[in-house]
Design a protein around this motif. Structure first.
Motif, PDB file in Angstrom:
ATOM      1  N   GLU A  12       9.244 -10.892   9.766  1.00 24.87           N
ATOM      2  CA  GLU A  12       8.923 -10.248   8.485  1.00 24.87           C
ATOM      3  C   GLU A  12       9.500  -8.841   8.407  1.00 24.87           C
ATOM      4  O   GLU A  12      10.017  -8.420   7.369  1.00 24.87           O
ATOM      5  CB  GLU A  12       7.407 -10.195   8.290  1.00 24.87           C
ATOM      6  CG  GLU A  12       7.000  -9.567   6.962  1.00 24.87           C
ATOM      7  CD  GLU A  12       5.499  -9.475   6.786  1.00 24.87           C
ATOM      8  OE1 GLU A  12       5.056  -8.811   5.819  1.00 24.87           O
ATOM      9  OE2 GLU A  12       4.756 -10.038   7.618  1.00 24.87           O
ATOM     10  N   LYS A  13       9.455  -8.084   9.509  1.00 21.36           N
ATOM     11  CA  LYS A  13      10.018  -6.735   9.516  1.00 21.36           C
ATOM     12  C   LYS A  13      11.520  -6.753   9.233  1.00 21.36           C
ATOM     13  O   LYS A  13      12.048  -5.870   8.557  1.00 21.36           O
ATOM     14  CB  LYS A  13       9.760  -6.060  10.869  1.00 21.36           C
ATOM     15  CG  LYS A  13       8.327  -5.617  11.091  1.00 21.36           C
ATOM     16  CD  LYS A  13       8.189  -4.906  12.438  1.00 21.36           C
ATOM     17  CE  LYS A  13       6.766  -4.433  12.657  1.00 21.36           C
ATOM     18  NZ  LYS A  13       6.613  -3.741  13.973  1.00 21.36           N
ATOM     19  N   CYS A  14      12.223  -7.768   9.742  1.00 24.48           N
ATOM     20  CA  CYS A  14      13.682  -7.827   9.611  1.00 24.48           C
ATOM     21  C   CYS A  14      14.124  -8.466   8.302  1.00 24.48           C
ATOM     22  O   CYS A  14      15.204  -8.126   7.799  1.00 24.48           O
ATOM     23  CB  CYS A  14      14.269  -8.620  10.781  1.00 24.48           C
ATOM     24  SG  CYS A  14      14.061  -7.825  12.392  1.00 24.48           S
ATOM     25  N   THR A  15      13.329  -9.369   7.741  1.00 26.85           N
ATOM     26  CA  THR A  15      13.774 -10.109   6.551  1.00 26.85           C
ATOM     27  C   THR A  15      12.912  -9.893   5.321  1.00 26.85           C
ATOM     28  O   THR A  15      13.331 -10.205   4.199  1.00 26.85           O
ATOM     29  CB  THR A  15      13.795 -11.627   6.854  1.00 26.85           C
ATOM     30  OG1 THR A  15      12.438 -12.089   7.075  1.00 26.85           O
ATOM     31  CG2 THR A  15      14.655 -11.944   8.066  1.00 26.85           C
ATOM     32  N   GLY A  16      11.681  -9.385   5.520  1.00 25.17           N
ATOM     33  CA  GLY A  16      10.757  -9.266   4.395  1.00 25.17           C
ATOM     34  C   GLY A  16      10.029 -10.553   4.078  1.00 25.17           C
ATOM     35  O   GLY A  16       9.308 -10.643   3.077  1.00 25.17           O
ATOM     36  N   ILE A  17      10.162 -11.580   4.928  1.00 27.00           N
ATOM     37  CA  ILE A  17       9.584 -12.894   4.663  1.00 27.00           C
ATOM     38  C   ILE A  17       8.306 -13.082   5.484  1.00 27.00           C
ATOM     39  O   ILE A  17       8.300 -12.941   6.702  1.00 27.00           O
ATOM     40  CB  ILE A  17      10.593 -14.010   5.051  1.00 27.00           C
ATOM     41  CG1 ILE A  17      11.831 -13.933   4.151  1.00 27.00           C
ATOM     42  CG2 ILE A  17       9.932 -15.374   4.927  1.00 27.00           C
ATOM     43  CD1 ILE A  17      12.934 -14.876   4.580  1.00 27.00           C
ATOM     44  N   LYS A  18       7.239 -13.403   4.794  1.00 27.23           N
ATOM     45  CA  LYS A  18       6.006 -13.813   5.451  1.00 27.23           C
ATOM     46  C   LYS A  18       6.039 -15.336   5.590  1.00 27.23           C
ATOM     47  O   LYS A  18       6.105 -16.036   4.589  1.00 27.23           O
ATOM     48  CB  LYS A  18       4.792 -13.396   4.634  1.00 27.23           C
ATOM     49  CG  LYS A  18       4.610 -11.889   4.536  1.00 27.23           C
ATOM     50  CD  LYS A  18       3.333 -11.559   3.762  1.00 27.23           C
ATOM     51  CE  LYS A  18       3.135 -10.038   3.686  1.00 27.23           C
ATOM     52  NZ  LYS A  18       1.904  -9.685   2.930  1.00 27.23           N
ATOM     53  N   VAL A  19       6.013 -15.818   6.817  1.00 31.67           N
ATOM     54  CA  VAL A  19       6.195 -17.256   7.019  1.00 31.67           C
ATOM     55  C   VAL A  19       4.932 -18.038   6.788  1.00 31.67           C
ATOM     56  O   VAL A  19       4.957 -19.268   6.621  1.00 31.67           O
ATOM     57  CB  VAL A  19       6.746 -17.550   8.428  1.00 31.67           C
ATOM     58  CG1 VAL A  19       8.100 -16.893   8.623  1.00 31.67           C
ATOM     59  CG2 VAL A  19       5.781 -17.087   9.495  1.00 31.67           C
ATOM     60  N   ASP A  20       3.770 -17.380   6.814  1.00 32.41           N
ATOM     61  CA  ASP A  20       2.510 -18.100   6.618  1.00 32.41           C
ATOM     62  C   ASP A  20       1.854 -17.635   5.331  1.00 32.41           C
ATOM     63  O   ASP A  20       1.906 -16.463   4.985  1.00 32.41           O
ATOM     64  CB  ASP A  20       1.544 -17.836   7.804  1.00 32.41           C
ATOM     65  CG  ASP A  20       2.155 -18.335   9.111  1.00 32.41           C
ATOM     66  OD1 ASP A  20       2.762 -19.417   9.078  1.00 32.41           O
ATOM     67  OD2 ASP A  20       2.012 -17.615  10.120  1.00 32.41           O
TER      68      ASP A  20
END
Length: 297
Positions: free
Chosen positions: A289-297
């Motif tokens: 998330e820190k590197c892409t801005g994506i929360k996977v859950d």
């Protein structure tokens, strides 16, 4: 573009070896006129105010003819002033290629174009003794080098025969270390691909395995932005204030920036593709998330 009727404008023009250009026959010492309103790339006699700009449109070929010209009629100019055209032009005198080389290069003994360094056979070099193009270093035979003695391209280090190296004496590509014969090494004297850190931990992958992975292929598909039509009925008061044209269009185009796009992209993936990415060695949801801005859950 702009059209003017100012004082005569001096410039330069390149011709085919037979003194033709766009099917029109020219002759040194004569004036030519057309009953047209000049328009760049459409009609009129084309020329450039700067000699170097001529070679954006004609090859740097010593078989071609080059002459000084004077525009005597109406003039139309491109927005960047790199090309002009007129409805009346005088072909003043031919320029020798010896003089052309001197005029387009700031340095000495160059055979290329627009060099500020010396003894270059390539183009737009600021260093010396380059046979490639756009080098700021010296003795390069490749292109876009800022270091010295490179035969590859886009190197910032020295003595590289590969490409995109920031280190020295590499024969491979994308190296930041020195004396490597493989690609993408940050070490020195490397002959074999090393395992790389992923999520700050040692992995069993080399950089080549990462480059060829399905996970990287998927991540490279994240768009930079998304344009979405927002109907008036769904607009907030702030959106209506910021986009007053909604009253006539019935809504507005919302540009979703990069900070939101990645998450929207992830949410649209199917379970199989999500699992491919989550199967990257050492996968760490917080660091991802820190590197892409994506929360996977």
């Amino acid at each position: 573009m702009k059209t003017n009727k100012n004082q005569p404008v001096k410039g330069y023009k390149v011709f085919n070896p037979d003194w033709t250009c766009r099917g029109f026959q020219y002759e040194v010492g004569k004036t030519f006129e057309e009953d047209v309103t000049p328009s760049c790339c459409n009609r009129g006699f084309h020329f450039c105010k700067e000699l170097k700009d001529c070679f954006n449109y004609y090859p740097f070929d010593p078989n071609n003819k080059v002459a000084k010209v004077i525009a005597l009629g109406e003039i139309d100019e491109e927005s960047d002033d790199s090309k002009c055209c007129t409805n009346k032009i005088q072909i003043v005198e031919e320029i020798s290629w010896e003089d052309i080389l001197r005029m387009v290069n700031l340095g000495k003994r160059n055979t290329g174009l627009c060099n500020s360094g010396n003894k270059n056979t390539g183009n737009r070099n600021t260093g010396h003794y380059n046979t490639g193009n756009r080098n700021t270093g010296n003795y390069n035979t490749g292109d876009y080098n800022t270091g010295d003695f490179n035969t590859g391209n886009c190197n910032t280090g020295n003595y590289n025969t590969g490409d995109y190296n920031t280190g020295n004496c590499n024969t491979g590509n994308y190296n930041t270390g020195d004396y490597n014969i493989i690609n993408a090494s940050s070490g020195c004297f490397c002959t074999e691909y090393q395992k790389i850190l992923i999520f700050d931990k040692p992995s069993n992958w080399t950089i080549i395995e990462w480059w060829h992975s399905n996970a990287r292929y998927l991540l490279n598909q994240i768009p930079k932005d998304i344009v979405e039509w927002i109907d008036e009925s769904y607009m907030t008061d702030i959106e209506k204030e910021q986009n007053p044209t909604y009253k006539t269009t019935g809504g507005y185009l919302k540009i979703i920036d990069e900070s939101e796009v990645a998450q929207i992209w992830w949410d649209g993936l199917d379970t199989t593709d999500k699992n491919i990415i989550k199967s990257i060695p050492n996968f760490d949801a917080e660091k991802f998330e820190k590197c892409t801005g994506i929360k996977v859950d």
